[in-house]
Enzyme design. Structure first.
Site, PDB file in Angstrom:
ATOM      1  CG  ASP A 189      -2.123   0.883   1.071  1.00 17.21           C
ATOM      2  OD1 ASP A 189      -2.351   1.391  -0.041  1.00 17.21           O
ATOM      3  OD2 ASP A 189      -2.844   1.095   2.065  1.00 17.21           O
ATOM      4  CG  ASN A 239      -7.957  -2.012  -5.245  1.00 19.91           C
ATOM      5  OD1 ASN A 239      -7.080  -2.837  -5.023  1.00 19.91           O
ATOM      6  ND2 ASN A 239      -8.181  -1.001  -4.403  1.00 19.91           N
TER       7      ASN A 239
HETATM    8  C1  IPE Z   1      -5.490  -2.722  -0.285  1.00 22.25           C
HETATM    9  O1  IPE Z   1      -5.122  -1.404  -0.463  1.00 22.25           O
HETATM   10  C2  IPE Z   1      -5.499  -3.432  -1.600  1.00 22.25           C
HETATM   11  C3  IPE Z   1      -4.197  -3.636  -2.223  1.00 22.25           C
HETATM   12  C4  IPE Z   1      -3.039  -3.322  -1.727  1.00 22.25           C
HETATM   13  C5  IPE Z   1      -4.237  -4.263  -3.526  1.00 22.25           C
HETATM   14  P1  IPE Z   1      -6.222  -0.250  -0.616  1.00 22.25           P
HETATM   15  O2  IPE Z   1      -5.473   1.019  -0.762  1.00 22.25           O
HETATM   16  O3  IPE Z   1      -7.162  -0.596  -1.709  1.00 22.25           O
HETATM   17  O4  IPE Z   1      -6.988  -0.346   0.765  1.00 22.25           O
HETATM   18  P2  IPE Z   1      -7.888   0.716   1.530  1.00 22.25           P
HETATM   19  O5  IPE Z   1      -8.904   1.212   0.553  1.00 22.25           O
HETATM   20  O6  IPE Z   1      -6.987   1.804   1.979  1.00 22.25           O
HETATM   21  O7  IPE Z   1      -8.469  -0.051   2.675  1.00 22.25           O
HETATM   22  C1  IPE Z   2      -1.499   0.127  -3.425  1.00 22.19           C
HETATM   23  O1  IPE Z   2      -1.246   1.499  -3.462  1.00 22.19           O
HETATM   24  C2  IPE Z   2      -1.659  -0.469  -4.803  1.00 22.19           C
HETATM   25  C3  IPE Z   2      -3.033  -0.884  -5.153  1.00 22.19           C
HETATM   26  C4  IPE Z   2      -4.056  -0.874  -4.357  1.00 22.19           C
HETATM   27  C5  IPE Z   2      -3.236  -1.337  -6.507  1.00 22.19           C
HETATM   28  P1  IPE Z   2      -2.429   2.536  -3.492  1.00 22.19           P
HETATM   29  O2  IPE Z   2      -2.795   2.804  -4.929  1.00 22.19           O
HETATM   30  O3  IPE Z   2      -3.554   2.084  -2.652  1.00 22.19           O
HETATM   31  O4  IPE Z   2      -1.745   3.810  -2.889  1.00 22.19           O
HETATM   32  P2  IPE Z   2      -2.388   4.855  -1.871  1.00 22.19           P
HETATM   33  O5  IPE Z   2      -2.931   4.079  -0.720  1.00 22.19           O
HETATM   34  O6  IPE Z   2      -3.473   5.566  -2.623  1.00 22.19           O
HETATM   35  O7  IPE Z   2      -1.263   5.753  -1.507  1.00 22.19           O
HETATM   36 MG    MG Z   3      -4.067   2.379  -0.704  1.00 26.12          MG
END
Ligand code: IPE
Ligand code: IPE
Ligand code: MG
Length: 257
Positions: A28, A76
């Site tokens: 994340d 997502n």
């Molecule tokens: C969790 O991250 C999913 C992945 C890393 C693929 P998110 O960024 O989607 O999670 P939330 O929305 O902060 O809980």
């Molecule tokens: C995790 O990084 C990757 C995926 C969920 C695909 P994020 O895209 O959630 O990054 P933040 O949380 O917005 O910084």
């Molecule tokens: Mg995220």
């Protein structure tokens, strides 16, 4: 992060006998990494892909047999269409580019989750990659794509109900083992360690059944910054845990070997 010492082999302060057999990772913070630099979010995903590659390599070098990463959740899809499309293309490009290298390192690749809504060409690539690497003896690298823990449990329940309906199973034969068999992680062991980057302290629907007794490690580092030194720190932390599984306190992992 600067490294003051060589991390190409297992650091001397880690006990090889007490390493996690399976590590799960919620990668994340890609978007925040990019935003902090004034870049579009996709630049963070691109950089994050490099971190994954290095981590798989590190698992091989340090002797971690199973690594499962969360790449795309069932939630997502709520993101802007352009970001979702970019991610699908990135998965496609990475798979085409890295498969030979993974083969060379003996990596066994698995995709966990419902692949059916993904672009068809990507599904084919994924199925082929799973097939060609299925006998590889090296790191078992699992990538959760369109994975959601609740959906996984619903699917497992439906499968078991079908088994009962056709007479292959009786209701009193439904137990933890039967459910574990019906999950997409079967036959992998449950993760010993979960790492989540970016400071968030939640599971976001990742492996709810399998993480029941997993040690949970949270770091403020954003995923693109998670390097070998950071992984080393997570493993040091893990080796100082006392895993009791409901029993009485054993010695910390590192001292119990
Ligand atoms: C969790 O991250 C999913 C992945 C890393 C693929 P998110 O960024 O989607 O999670 P939330 O929305 O902060 O809980
Ligand atoms: C995790 O990084 C990757 C995926 C969920 C695909 P994020 O895209 O959630 O990054 P933040 O949380 O917005 O910084
Ligand atoms: Mg995220």
């Amino acid at each position: 992060m600067t490294q003051a010492y060589d991390l190409s082999t297992l650091p001397a302060d880690l006990h090889p006998e007490a390493l996690p057999a399976h590590i799960a990772v919620i990668m994340d913070g890609n978007g925040r990494w990019a935003t902090e630099r004034g870049l579009p979010r996709i630049a963070g995903h691109r950089q994050g892909a490099k971190t994954i590659k290095n981590l798989v390599r590190c698992c091989k070098d340090w002797g971690i047999p199973v690594l499962t990463v969360y790449a795309f959740s069932t939630e997502n899809w709520r993101r802007p269409r352009s970001e979702v499309t970019f991610l699908m293309r990135l998965f496609d490009r990475l798979l085409r580019r890295e498969l030979t290298e993974m083969q060379r390192h003996g990596v066994r690749l698995r995709f966990l989750g419902d692949l059916s809504p993904l672009p068809e060409s990507l599904q084919t690539l994924m199925q082929d990659a799973m097939a060609v690497t299925r006998h590889n003896p090296g790191v078992q690298f699992n990538v959760a794509v369109n994975y959601g823990g609740r959906q996984e449990l619903v699917e497992a329940t439906r499968y078991i109900a079908q088994q009962v309906a056709c007479g292959a199973l009786t209701p009193d034969q439904i137990n933890e083992e039967a459910l574990t068999h019906a999950l997409c992680t079967h036959p992998l062991p449950d993760p010993d360690l979960l790492i989540r980057t970016s400071g968030e302290q939640r599971l976001s629907n990742f492996l709810p059944w399998q993480l029941a007794y997993t040690e949970l490690y949270f770091t403020d580092l954003l995923w693109p910054d998670f390097d070998r030194a950071a992984f080393h720190q997570a493993l040091q932390w893990y080796q100082n845990r006392q895993r009791r599984f409901g029993g009485l306190a054993p010695a910390p992992l590192a001292q119990s070997v």
